[in-house]
Each structure stands twice: as structure tokens, then as C-alpha cells.
Design a protein around this motif. Structure first.
Motif, mmCIF file in Angstrom:
data_model
loop_
_atom_site.group_PDB
_atom_site.id
_atom_site.type_symbol
_atom_site.label_atom_id
_atom_site.label_comp_id
_atom_site.label_asym_id
_atom_site.label_seq_id
_atom_site.Cartn_x
_atom_site.Cartn_y
_atom_site.Cartn_z
ATOM 1 N N VAL A 192 0.835 -1.196 0.000
ATOM 2 C CA VAL A 192 0.000 0.000 0.000
ATOM 3 C C VAL A 192 0.873 1.250 0.000
ATOM 4 C CG1 VAL A 192 -1.912 -1.148 1.158
ATOM 5 C CG2 VAL A 192 -0.210 0.070 2.522
ATOM 6 N N ASN A 193 0.308 2.347 -0.549
ATOM 7 C CA ASN A 193 1.007 3.620 -0.534
ATOM 8 C C ASN A 193 -0.005 4.748 -0.468
ATOM 9 O OD1 ASN A 193 0.044 4.102 -3.187
ATOM 10 N ND2 ASN A 193 1.871 3.170 -4.085
ATOM 11 N N ALA A 194 0.469 5.977 -0.509
ATOM 12 C CA ALA A 194 -0.408 7.114 -0.271
ATOM 13 C C ALA A 194 -1.539 7.219 -1.278
ATOM 14 C CB ALA A 194 0.416 8.406 -0.281
ATOM 15 N N ALA A 195 -1.274 6.905 -2.510
ATOM 16 C CA ALA A 195 -2.290 7.073 -3.539
ATOM 17 C C ALA A 195 -3.119 5.818 -3.774
ATOM 18 C CB ALA A 195 -1.626 7.505 -4.843
ATOM 19 N N ASN A 196 -2.650 4.687 -3.264
ATOM 20 C CA ASN A 196 -3.386 3.419 -3.329
ATOM 21 C C ASN A 196 -3.435 2.861 -1.915
ATOM 22 O OD1 ASN A 196 -3.492 2.775 -6.486
ATOM 23 N ND2 ASN A 196 -1.494 3.627 -5.989
ATOM 24 N N PRO A 197 -4.366 3.361 -1.086
ATOM 25 C CA PRO A 197 -4.251 3.188 0.354
ATOM 26 C C PRO A 197 -4.719 1.877 0.932
ATOM 27 C CG PRO A 197 -6.166 4.525 -0.152
ATOM 28 C CD PRO A 197 -5.446 4.282 -1.446
ATOM 29 N N ARG A 198 -5.367 1.006 0.145
ATOM 30 C CA ARG A 198 -5.971 -0.173 0.749
ATOM 31 C C ARG A 198 -5.380 -1.467 0.217
ATOM 32 N NH1 ARG A 198 -12.335 1.569 0.497
ATOM 33 N NH2 ARG A 198 -11.839 1.911 -1.691
ATOM 34 N N PRO A 199 -5.001 -2.387 1.095
ATOM 35 C CA PRO A 199 -4.629 -3.727 0.624
ATOM 36 C C PRO A 199 -5.877 -4.462 0.180
ATOM 37 C CG PRO A 199 -4.677 -3.674 3.020
ATOM 38 C CD PRO A 199 -4.908 -2.261 2.567
ATOM 39 N N LYS A 200 -5.687 -5.439 -0.711
ATOM 40 C CA LYS A 200 -6.833 -6.195 -1.238
ATOM 41 C C LYS A 200 -7.936 -5.232 -1.656
ATOM 42 C CE LYS A 200 -4.896 -10.169 -0.211
ATOM 43 N NZ LYS A 200 -4.378 -11.084 -1.258
ATOM 44 N N ASN A 201 -7.570 -4.235 -2.434
ATOM 45 C CA ASN A 201 -8.484 -3.140 -2.768
ATOM 46 C C ASN A 201 -9.553 -3.614 -3.754
ATOM 47 O OD1 ASN A 201 -9.736 -0.729 -3.342
ATOM 48 N ND2 ASN A 201 -8.043 0.106 -4.539
ATOM 49 N N LYS A 202 -10.668 -4.110 -3.215
ATOM 50 C CA LYS A 202 -11.726 -4.599 -4.098
ATOM 51 C C LYS A 202 -12.786 -3.555 -4.381
ATOM 52 C CE LYS A 202 -14.020 -6.950 -0.207
ATOM 53 N NZ LYS A 202 -14.481 -8.273 0.282
ATOM 54 N N TRP A 203 -12.663 -2.349 -3.771
ATOM 55 C CA TRP A 203 -13.704 -1.338 -3.943
ATOM 56 C C TRP A 203 -13.301 -0.205 -4.887
ATOM 57 C CZ3 TRP A 203 -17.143 -4.277 -2.242
ATOM 58 C CH2 TRP A 203 -17.098 -4.904 -1.009
ATOM 59 N N GLY A 204 -12.018 0.160 -4.924
ATOM 60 C CA GLY A 204 -11.562 1.225 -5.804
ATOM 61 C C GLY A 204 -11.718 2.617 -5.212
#
Length: 682
Positions: free
Chosen positions: A502-514
Motif C-alpha cells: 500500500v502507498n499514499a495514492a493506493n491506500p488499501r490492501p486487497k483493494n476490491k472497492w476502488g
């Protein structure tokens, strides 16, 4: 475009994970800035609150807090739906138009399942996607008549089981298409599938009763997977694109997997080639008998087995079909099609008002899984600036800046042949920078494996890996606010992102919601090489979402997997969703219902649900007429959630738009009007 771009059953649709570079991920950048304890305790939405509505990005907005009622959104939000129909707010009407198979040119063959491949080339293609309405005046893509124009729209892919009479009653296991007993494919079926790809250009006119009809004239045109194309820009004539068909590397045939689009200030249409790599196969092996592909194939996911639709297996072995086998047959690349995949993955420019014109692949814009192209409003005497997303997990966001300035009187496609391609790097402190992908700079040199600008562009992803771009959660559509010039991008989802990625612009692991990100260029100069960014919305259920106002999503606006994105002239931001059909109305995704379209106020962050679609589809493509009183959207792949067992038994999940038990569901345009004749969204 699609979360599972080619249906739950297709083996070759979803691009394999191809980015194995050590570059930082967007979510790791965000986590660095957050308190790790909050993230690990599951409070992602609360933890990222500081990334919403940064003062520097709010510009002229009075407040980033939601008002009690937004002046931009005048309709009443509709609830989620799992019904097999299009639902719009009270006071609005939605009607289907231009479904797959609608006759538009040639002998105007009527639609039937038994249509031949040649007949498909005279009909509207399948799986509608990006779209624009060009006023018939032919002078400006955004101004002019609102009762007549050219509706131009993409066709992303096909679903063979719904396309061929021979597929009826079959259950597809290993193959995703009908095959002959010897494993070959019927040539006319292959032709039909190729002709169902590409772009439709349709002259339409509004009648006195408000309905739209096709005007049968010379302006109607089909561009398909077989249409002759010119290669332009730095890659033209290079060794990378020399083939048996075009030994001098200047021509190719067809455009495939056309996802979103772009509209140039000089009134042309850009169609973007997205998940094209799986259409090709390269079975080359090294001394160890393992796959041995060049990086311009491997980094993009060219198949090492049978291609996605097996077009190379056509029993007549016609040249236009066997070209999808990119396996070298000897030493001379002009005697085979090893370079055919290199002629795909580009942005293609089409002049919709000139049916005799040859589409042009603009290679200066880079080669990757292009979702779409969005332009900054042009300024006389300043460069043209455009943004693009590479729609695959852990891929990048790009910007193109023309070398020549924009002059209204002389502007044209040449502005897309000579310029600088940049890739985005997002920093933990809310700043970012554009890294140039220019041969000889930033280590893109022979010492590091790059031999020319053509090499950099054919291998855009590899060049972006090398310079240290930020790996994103599937960058899709972009939109530019016509008032603030801020750029918005959808990041659809990424279920493969781990906690340590994870990083600042992609904040969620297992990002299934967007989520949706936005940025503002330094000093309000679109050609700047630095920017500031924040998050506009985290999609998902109430407990794991956040809007610009700091509030979670609710019954009026809960959504996931944002995909399509567009600003209308009044600054309403239209958001379209693409939940994978394998997830629709299942498990954690059940509360979201069918895919939908919402509208947002960019200043307050208020979001309301405007439309829901039928079963098994995605909502995509959105544009209005210049007077904003007619809206066009697309419904793609209704019924794609149909299981193989149900299909074999003659059952399908959807019958939209015909509701005829003898017809399969069909992708189609939807025309939306307000019953009082008012502006859409008010």
C-alpha cells in the motif's frame, strides 16, 4: 475496462500480472504518510481523511464540506437495483438505441444470430464502450447542433457464445468459442468476431417525437479488426513494426479491444487499444524449453498458448487470421508476424467526417493497455496536454505534452506525433512529479537496454519501470474539471495488492472497492512537471468508504469499482461502475446491486445515484448533446454473468434490451432525456 474484462468464463481476457518491477506502489506511499496503527486496525477510511480536500487543490471552492443540497445535482437519488432493466430518476426517460447488429451501412443487413462475418461488418459492433456525439456541423466537438450528429463509439470485445448460431446449446470448457472437430476454427466465425470489434460511426437525427433514428448516408462507417491503419510517430518505419504485411513498418490492419476514447480539439476521435495482448500467441521456447518471449511481448502478456479467441486457428489459414500467431518462423521478421503485436497497444486517431480517411496509430502517446485519453482545454500558443491510464493492476498514469504549440487554425494530428511522454510518480507528502520517457534521459540509454525513442515507446511499460513510476490500482478513465483544470482519475480496484504494497495514492490492501484520485498541476500550468494530489472518494461499503466531505457513502450513493468518468459542461462529474460480473449481487458485493452511474459535485463532494443497469452488464461511455438535454450512455455485455451450465440449457441472466426469449442480450446505447425537456442532472 472490465474488472474481469471478458466475462467470468474467458481464460484470456483479464491481463496477467505483468509488472514485476520493484517500483513503489501507490498504496505503500499512502501508508508511509498514515499512522500504521490505524491502517492495521482496519480504519483505512478514517486514516486517509487528511488526503481529502487538501486546501491547495480546492481552489475557488468555498468549502470541501458537503452542503445540505448541491445546486449541481437536482434529481432525487435512486436506490440500488438488481432488476433486468435500466432505471433512471423520476422525471427521466431512458430508451435503447443502436444495439449490437443494428444495420448502418452497405446493404443494411437486418440483425439475426445467423448473420455472416461480412454482414457484421455492415452492422453496429458488439460490447459498446467509450463514445462521443459530434454535432453534424462538423466544426467543434462540443459546440453545434443538438438534434443531429455523428455518434461514434467503441466495441471492446466479443462474447462468441452469444454471437454464433453454432454455439447454441454448447457448454464451453477449455475453449471459449466454437471449434471444429480437428481443433480449427470456422473462418466466417473468425471474420464475424473481427468485424464486431473496433468502432461504429453512426449518423443519427432526432425526430419530432423526440426519438433518434439512423440517417442512412455515406457518413456511416464501420472500423474493425481488419481496417487498414497507418503507423505514425517515432515508431513508424522502425524494425519493431516491420511485418510480412508491411515490410517497411508503416501500415497494419485493424484495431482491437477498444475501450475508452478521446476527443481532440480539432474534431477527431481517438480510440484506445486496451487488453490487446491476449489476442496474440507466441510459442517460442528457449534452450530450456521454457517460453522465450521478447520484452515487448512478455511485459504486456502476449499468450504463450492458444490466443484469446484462437483466430490463428482459422481453417483457411488466411493471412489476416494467421497474423495473430507471432511465433517467428525464420530469421527474417518481414516473412512472418513476430512484430504484429507491436502494432497494437496504441491510440488510434479517426476523422469521423471523412469516411475515406485512413485511421492513424499515434505512437508518440505510448504503448500499453490504453483505457482512454483526456485533454486539458487547449490554450492558443500553448502545448496540447493529454492524460492516459494503463488499465492493469500495478500499472501507471501517463501525460503527453506536444512539442508544438496549439494554433486553432492549423491544429491537427501532427501535434500527437512529436512531443514528450511522461509517467507519474506520486509522493507521500501529497506532491508528485512527471518523469519524462525520453531516449537518452533518466537512464533510458543503450547501456540500460534502450536503443532509440522507438524502443522506449514500444516498451513504454519497461521504460516506466526503469525511471521509477508509481504502481497504481488499475488506472482507468480520466476527466478534467473545465473550471479548475484539476484532473480526476478512477482507480478501479486491485485485489492483488498486499499490505506491504500500500502507498499514499493506493491506500488499501486487497483493494476490491476502488477510489478516485485527483491532482492539480504546479502553478496551474498543464505542461508543468510537478503536481499536488489528493483523494476525491474512497468507494466501498459505509464502513470502508469516504467522500470529500469526510462522510461515508450511504444508501443514495454506495458504489464500488469506479470506471467511466466524465465532466459535463456544467461541471457535474459522472461516475460509472464496473463490478466484475462474477461478483455482481454476490457476497460482499450484494449491497451494491447492478452496475450504475452516479453524479458528483466536485466542490462539495456530494454524490447521488442517477442510473442502474440490467443484469450482468457494466455502464460505460457517457456524453450529452451540446445543449445537455440528451444524454447517451452505453450498456455493455448484459447477461455476461450467465453460467456455462445455464447457457447450455438455454437460459440467460438477461434479455435486455429486446426482452425476446428467442434473442440473446445485446449491448446497446441508451438515450436519456428529462421529461420536461430540461438539462440532464438538474
Amino acid at each position: 475496462m472490465n474488472s474481469n474484462p471478458h466475462g467470468p468464463r474467458l481464460r484470456h481476457g483479464d491481463e496477467p500480472l505483468c509488472n514485476h518491477s520493484p517500483n513503489p506502489t501507490f498504496s505503500s506511499i499512502l501508508e508511509t504518510r498514515l499512522q500504521r496503527r490505524q491502517v492495521l486496525q482496519g480504519g483505512i477510511a478514517a486514516a486517509v481523511a487528511t488526503f481529502f480536500g487538501l486546501p491547495a487543490l480546492n481552489g475557488a471552492s468555498k468549502s470541501a464540506k458537503a452542503a445540505s443540497g448541491s445546486s449541481l445535482l437536482g434529481f432525487k437519488a435512486i436506490p440500488v437495483s438488481a432488476e433486468d432493466k435500466v432505471v433512471v430518476p423520476e422525471g427521466y426517460t431512458a430508451r435503447p438505441l443502436l444495439a449490437w447488429g443494428t444495420p448502418i451501412t452497405g446493404t443494411y443487413p437486418q440483425f439475426k444470430l445467423e448473420n455472416t462475418g461480412a454482414e457484421q461488418g455492415m452492422q453496429v459492433g458488439s460490447h459498446h464502450d467509450g463514445m462521443h456525439f459530434f454535432p453534424i456541423d462538423g466544426k467543434d466537438p462540443w459546440q453545434g447542433r443538438s438534434d443531429e450528429g455523428l455518434l461514434v463509439f467503441n466495441h471492446e470485445y466479443v462474447e462468441p457464445r452469444f454471437m454464433h448460431a453454432a454455439a447454441k446449446g454448447q457448454k464451453f470448457d477449455d475453449e471459449d468459442y466454437p471449434v471444429n472437430p480437428d481443433g480449427s476454427r470456422d473462418p466466417d466465425q473468425v471474420l464475424k468476431e473481427l468485424n464486431a470489434h473496433g468502432v461504429s460511426i453512426v449518423h443519427i437525427k432526432q425526430q419530432g417525437d423526440g426519438n433518434w433514428t439512423v440517417v442512412r448516408d455515406r457518413l456511416n462507417r464501420r472500423i474493425t479488426g481488419l481496417t487498414l491503419m497507418e503507423i505514425h510517430g517515432p515508431v513508424r518505419g522502425s524494425d519493431f513494426v516491420k511485418t510480412k504485411f508491411s515490410p517497411d513498418g508503416t501500415m497494419t490492419r485493424g484495431t482491437l479491444n477498444n475501450c475508452a476514447h478521446g476527443v481532440t480539439p480539432w474534431n477527431t476521435y481517438l480510440t484506445c487499444e486496451e487488453n490487446w495482448a491476449g489476442y496474440f500467441t507466441n510459442t517460442s521456447k528457449g534452450p530450456d524449453q521454457k517460453p522465450n518471449l521478447p520484452r515487448e511481448h512478455k511485459r504486456y502478456g502476449v499468450s504463450t498458448e492458444t490466443s484469446r479467441y484462437g483466430w490463428e486457428l482459422a481453417s483457411n489459414k488466411a493471412d489476416e487470421f494467421i497474423r495473430f500467431n507471432a511465433t517467428p518462423t525464420g530469421a527474417d521478421p518481414t516473412q512472418d508476424y513476430r512484430n504484429e503485436p507491436n502494432t497494437f497497444g496504441w491510440v488510434v486517431e479517426i476523422d469521423p467526417f471523412d469516411p475515406s480517411s485512413t485511421p492513424k496509430k499515434r505512437t508518440a502517446l505510448g504503448r500499453f493497455a490504453h483505457e482512454g485519453v483526456v485533454f486539458q482545454p487547449p490554450v492558443e500558443g500553448q502545448p496540447i496536454v493529454a492524460y492516459m491510464g494503463d488499465d492493469a493492476r500495478f500499472e501507471y498514469i501517463y501525460k503527453y505534452v506536444s512539442a508544438e504549440p496549439y494554433r486553432k487554425e492549423t491544429a491537427g494530428g501532427h501535434l500527437l506525433d512529436n512531443g514528450t511522454l511522461y509517467v507519474a510518480k506520486f509522493n507521500e507528502d501529497g506532491t508528485g512529479e512527471w518523469l519524462p520517457l525520453v531516449f537518452g534521459k533518466n537512464g533510458l540509454t543503450p547501456e540500460n537496454g534502450f536503443t532509440s525513442q522507438a524502443d522506449v515507446l514500444v516498451n513504454t511499460r519497461t521504460a516506466a519501470d526503469f525511471v521509477g513510476a508509481t504502481k497504481m490500482d488499475r488506472p482507468e478513465w480520466g476527466a478534467v474539471d473545465p473550471k479548475t483544470r484539476m484532473v480526476y482519475f478512477t482507480l478501479t480496484n486491485n485485489s492483488r495488492r498486499e499490505q506491504d504494497q500500500v502507498n499514499a495514492a493506493n491506500p488499501r490492501p486487497k483493494n476490491k472497492w476502488g477510489h478516485i484520485i485527483r491532482w492539480k498541476e504546479a502553478n496551474d500550468r498543464p505542461q508543468a512537471t510537478r503536481f499536488e494530489w489528493d483523494l476525491f472518494v474512497l468507494a466501498g461499503p459505509p464502513e470502508d468508504s469516504r467522500t470529500l466531505s469526510g462522510q461515508p457513502l450511504n444508501a443514495d450513493n454506495i458504489f464500488n469499482s469506479p470506471d467511466g468518468l466524465w465532466f459535463d459542461a456544467s461541471r457535474r462529474l459522472w461516475i460509472q461502475t464496473d463490478t466484475s460480473e462474477s461478483n455482481l449481487n454476490q457476497g460482499d458485493f450484494a449491497p451494491f446491486g447492478n452496475n450504475q452511474m452516479l453524479a458528483a459535485d466536485p466542490d462539495t463532494g456530494e454524490i447521488r445515484r442517477f442510473l442502474t443497469g440490467p443484469i450482468g452488464q457494466e455502464i460505460t461511455g457517457v456524453v450529452t448533446t451540446p445543449d445537455q438535454r440528451t444524454m447517451f450512455i452505453n450498456v455493455q455485455h448484459p447477461g455476461a454473468s450467465t453460467s456455462e451450465d445455464d447457457f447450455a440449457a438455454g437460459k440467460v441472466d438477461s434479455r435486455w434490451p429486446d426482452y425476446d426469449p428467442n434473442l440473446y442480450p445485446r449491448s446497446a446505447v441508451v438515450v436519456i432525456t428529462k421529461n420536461d425537456g430540461g438539462i440532464i442532472g438538474t
